[in-house]
Scaffold this motif. Structure first.
Motif, PDB file in Angstrom:
ATOM      1  N   GLU A  11       0.797  -1.292   0.038  1.00 15.10           N
ATOM      2  CA  GLU A  11       0.148   0.008  -0.003  1.00 15.10           C
ATOM      3  C   GLU A  11       0.690   1.492   0.075  1.00 15.10           C
ATOM      4  N   LYS A  12       2.083   1.079   0.147  1.00 14.18           N
ATOM      5  CA  LYS A  12       2.960   2.088   0.252  1.00 14.18           C
ATOM      6  C   LYS A  12       3.898   2.319  -1.119  1.00 14.18           C
ATOM      7  N   ALA A  13       4.010   1.158  -1.626  1.00 17.30           N
ATOM      8  CA  ALA A  13       4.978   0.938  -2.853  1.00 17.30           C
ATOM      9  C   ALA A  13       4.745   1.837  -4.050  1.00 17.30           C
ATOM     10  N   ILE A  14       5.622   2.656  -4.450  1.00 14.51           N
ATOM     11  CA  ILE A  14       5.448   3.601  -5.234  1.00 14.51           C
ATOM     12  C   ILE A  14       4.783   3.079  -6.830  1.00 14.51           C
ATOM     13  N   PRO A  15       5.517   1.857  -7.415  1.00 14.67           N
ATOM     14  CA  PRO A  15       4.891   1.396  -8.387  1.00 14.67           C
ATOM     15  C   PRO A  15       3.555   0.925  -8.245  1.00 14.67           C
ATOM     16  N   PHE A  16       3.299   0.450  -7.251  1.00 11.79           N
ATOM     17  CA  PHE A  16       2.003  -0.106  -7.022  1.00 11.79           C
ATOM     18  C   PHE A  16       0.733   0.997  -7.012  1.00 11.79           C
ATOM     19  N   LEU A  17       1.309   2.071  -6.449  1.00 11.56           N
ATOM     20  CA  LEU A  17       0.404   3.338  -6.177  1.00 11.56           C
ATOM     21  C   LEU A  17       0.112   3.996  -7.654  1.00 11.56           C
ATOM     22  N   LEU A  18       1.361   3.971  -8.320  1.00  7.33           N
ATOM     23  CA  LEU A  18       1.292   4.581  -9.684  1.00  7.33           C
ATOM     24  C   LEU A  18       0.462   3.701 -10.874  1.00  7.33           C
ATOM     25  N   ALA A  19       0.506   2.575 -10.475  1.00  6.65           N
ATOM     26  CA  ALA A  19      -0.120   1.637 -11.542  1.00  6.65           C
ATOM     27  C   ALA A  19      -1.518   1.585 -11.186  1.00  6.65           C
ATOM     28  N   ARG A  20      -1.878   1.420  -9.792  1.00  5.87           N
ATOM     29  CA  ARG A  20      -3.328   1.881  -9.382  1.00  5.87           C
ATOM     30  C   ARG A  20      -3.871   3.013  -9.753  1.00  5.87           C
ATOM     31  N   ALA A  21      -3.640   4.253  -9.534  1.00  9.49           N
ATOM     32  CA  ALA A  21      -3.888   5.622 -10.023  1.00  9.49           C
ATOM     33  C   ALA A  21      -3.947   5.564 -11.618  1.00  9.49           C
ATOM     34  N   GLY A  22      -2.973   5.184 -12.434  1.00 11.41           N
ATOM     35  CA  GLY A  22      -3.077   5.174 -13.558  1.00 11.41           C
ATOM     36  C   GLY A  22      -4.107   4.285 -14.216  1.00 11.41           C
ATOM     37  N   ALA A  23      -4.282   3.126 -13.619  1.00 10.04           N
ATOM     38  CA  ALA A  23      -5.350   2.258 -14.130  1.00 10.04           C
ATOM     39  C   ALA A  23      -6.863   2.867 -13.810  1.00 10.04           C
ATOM     40  N   ARG A  24      -7.010   3.515 -12.868  1.00 16.59           N
ATOM     41  CA  ARG A  24      -8.308   4.153 -12.294  1.00 16.59           C
ATOM     42  C   ARG A  24      -8.525   5.254 -13.382  1.00 16.59           C
ATOM     43  N   MET A  25      -7.721   6.053 -13.576  1.00 19.50           N
ATOM     44  CA  MET A  25      -7.852   7.187 -14.620  1.00 19.50           C
ATOM     45  C   MET A  25      -7.877   6.711 -16.059  1.00 19.50           C
ATOM     46  N   GLY A  26      -7.122   5.630 -16.270  1.00 17.49           N
ATOM     47  CA  GLY A  26      -7.154   5.264 -17.884  1.00 17.49           C
ATOM     48  C   GLY A  26      -8.443   4.540 -18.134  1.00 17.49           C
ATOM     49  N   ASN A  27      -8.860   3.606 -17.254  1.00 14.55           N
ATOM     50  CA  ASN A  27     -10.067   2.968 -17.396  1.00 14.55           C
ATOM     51  C   ASN A  27     -11.099   3.725 -17.480  1.00 14.55           C
ATOM     52  N   ALA A  28     -11.359   4.941 -16.772  1.00 17.08           N
ATOM     53  CA  ALA A  28     -12.297   5.806 -16.688  1.00 17.08           C
ATOM     54  C   ALA A  28     -12.281   6.612 -18.141  1.00 17.08           C
TER      55      ALA A  28
END
Length: 149
Positions: A11-28
């Motif tokens: 939950e604090k790993a930068i690659p995970f956080l970037l991928a999760r934020a990018g996926a949410r924005m990209g999917n929308a």
């Protein structure tokens, strides 16, 4: 027996956080692109060509961070849709440059305000200074990751 590294917090790993934020924005945004008849990957190509016209396939692949084989298929589809054109390079007859067609330019102009809206929503509780710092940090993170590629 230790089965989990307790030092690594996903939950604090930068690659995970970037991928999760990018996926949410990209999917929308991908859903919002459906009425235009293009995918998110196709939009990224069009947006990149709008920003930097007449790119070689290798330049375009580096700019949008995708592999050449996938990009070649995306460009093929955009050519069929009439949104991009392949042009022979004046200085090197073997080299091909990719550019938006007039229809691609028109479509990109139409989509840009939508892209800006989606970005504005995602950044809605950031101050202008925070947005500036975030952009700067993301660019620096990308440059720092070069040796990993």
């Amino acid at each position: 027996m230790k089965t989990l590294d307790t030092e690594h917090d996903l939950e604090k790993a930068i690659p995970f956080l970037l991928a999760r934020a990018g996926a949410r924005m990209g999917n929308a945004f991908a859903k919002a692109l459906k009425p235009f008849g293009i995918s998110l990957s196709e939009w990224r190509v069009c947006a990149s060509l709008r920003h930097s016209p007449n790119q070689a396939l290798s330049e375009l692949a580096a700019h949008i961070a995708t592999d050449l084989s996938a990009l070649s298929r995306i460009v093929d589809r955009l050519v069929v849709l009439g949104l991009v054109v392949r042009e022979k390079c004046d200085t090197d007859g073997r080299s091909v440059r990719i550019a938006l067609s007039p229809a691609g330019q028109a479509l990109a102009r139409e989509i840009v305000p939508l892209a800006q809206h989606y970005e504005a929503v995602a950044l809605s509780d950031f101050s202008a200074a925070e947005v500036k710092v975030l952009r700067s940090m993301l660019l620096r993170l990308y440059r720092n990751a070069t040796p990993l590629a």
